[in-house]
Design a protein around this motif. Structure first.
Motif, PDB file in Angstrom:
ATOM      1  N   ASP A   1       0.564  -0.870   0.144  1.00 46.06           N
ATOM      2  CA  ASP A   1       0.107  -0.131   0.035  1.00 46.06           C
ATOM      3  C   ASP A   1       1.060   1.314  -0.103  1.00 46.06           C
ATOM      4  O   ASP A   1       0.849   1.651   0.756  1.00 46.06           O
ATOM      5  N   ARG A   2       1.461   1.489  -1.049  1.00 49.90           N
ATOM      6  CA  ARG A   2       2.607   2.304  -1.816  1.00 49.90           C
ATOM      7  C   ARG A   2       1.699   3.881  -0.809  1.00 49.90           C
ATOM      8  O   ARG A   2       2.550   5.009   0.045  1.00 49.90           O
TER       9      ARG A   2
ATOM     10  N   THR B   1       4.282   3.669 -10.616  1.00 49.64           N
ATOM     11  CA  THR B   1       4.770   1.909  -9.961  1.00 49.64           C
ATOM     12  C   THR B   1       5.420   2.382  -8.388  1.00 49.64           C
ATOM     13  O   THR B   1       5.531   1.685  -8.026  1.00 49.64           O
ATOM     14  N   TYR B   2       5.924   3.541  -8.603  1.00 52.68           N
ATOM     15  CA  TYR B   2       7.031   3.680  -7.241  1.00 52.68           C
ATOM     16  C   TYR B   2       7.514   5.341  -7.300  1.00 52.68           C
ATOM     17  O   TYR B   2       6.870   6.145  -7.327  1.00 52.68           O
ATOM     18  N   THR B   3       8.058   5.845  -5.886  1.00 49.65           N
ATOM     19  CA  THR B   3       7.981   6.461  -5.108  1.00 49.65           C
ATOM     20  C   THR B   3       8.909   7.075  -4.618  1.00 49.65           C
ATOM     21  O   THR B   3       9.987   5.950  -4.208  1.00 49.65           O
TER      22      THR B   3
ATOM     23  N   LEU C   1       9.940   3.261  -2.713  1.00 48.22           N
ATOM     24  CA  LEU C   1       8.839   2.249  -2.249  1.00 48.22           C
ATOM     25  C   LEU C   1       8.461   2.162  -3.857  1.00 48.22           C
ATOM     26  O   LEU C   1       8.020   2.838  -4.667  1.00 48.22           O
ATOM     27  N   VAL C   2       8.315   0.790  -4.671  1.00 44.29           N
ATOM     28  CA  VAL C   2       7.855   0.423  -5.817  1.00 44.29           C
ATOM     29  C   VAL C   2       6.247  -0.628  -4.730  1.00 44.29           C
ATOM     30  O   VAL C   2       6.562  -1.009  -3.783  1.00 44.29           O
ATOM     31  N   ASP C   3       5.329   0.137  -5.677  1.00 46.31           N
ATOM     32  CA  ASP C   3       4.258  -1.237  -6.064  1.00 46.31           C
ATOM     33  C   ASP C   3       4.526  -2.516  -5.622  1.00 46.31           C
ATOM     34  O   ASP C   3       5.856  -2.838  -6.141  1.00 46.31           O
ATOM     35  N   SER C   4       4.171  -3.644  -4.994  1.00 45.52           N
ATOM     36  CA  SER C   4       4.615  -5.014  -5.387  1.00 45.52           C
ATOM     37  C   SER C   4       3.862  -5.675  -6.398  1.00 45.52           C
ATOM     38  O   SER C   4       3.219  -4.657  -7.587  1.00 45.52           O
TER      39      SER C   4
END
Length: 130
Positions: free
Chosen positions: A86-87, A107-109, A121-124
């Motif tokens: 849960d990004r 897809t990432y922060t 932070l990468v989505d699963s």
């Protein structure tokens, strides 16, 4: 909470550095290129030796070597990609813990820890597949 998905090295020559680390670390090897990936690279005028992103797999997190031309002093050359389910919630939790957001992508922060070190932070994988 997240788990380390990849350790990412910004570098000039990804294939050469990937081969070095694969030889250094027990149980690690440069990820094989299948015919489809070789064809994709060829369409871009590239080969596995000139691929701008080379992955090394082993018993722990994957290691990603990505070409970044020129040294940027506002960016650390090695960073973690941390997989989260849960990004948005994880971003908020880390902001309260002293992190800051650098930029948000689909897809990432990209974030910085309290001392300025970047991480993503990468989505699963499951969230990206959905």
């Amino acid at each position: 909470m997240g788990k380390i998905q990849e350790i990412v090295f910004d570098c000039d020559k990804p294939a050469r550095l990937a081969q070095f680390w694969a030889a250094l670390l027990e149980g690690y090897a440069v990820r094989d290129y299948d015919e489809a990936e070789i064809a994709r690279l060829a369409a871009l005028g590239l080969t596995p030796d000139t691929d701008p992103t080379v992955l090394v797999d082993g018993p722990g997190p994957s290691i990603c070597f990505q070409n970044v031309e020129g040294r940027r002093h506002d960016n650390n050359r090695v960073h973690f990609d941390v997989e989260v389910t849960d990004r948005p919630s994880e971003v908020q939790r880390l902001l309260h813990a002293g992190a800051e957001t650098v930029r948000v992508l689909p897809t990432y922060t990209v974030m910085r820890d309290p001392e300025g070190n970047q991480f993503c932070l990468v989505d699963s994988r499951e969230a990206m597949a959905a």
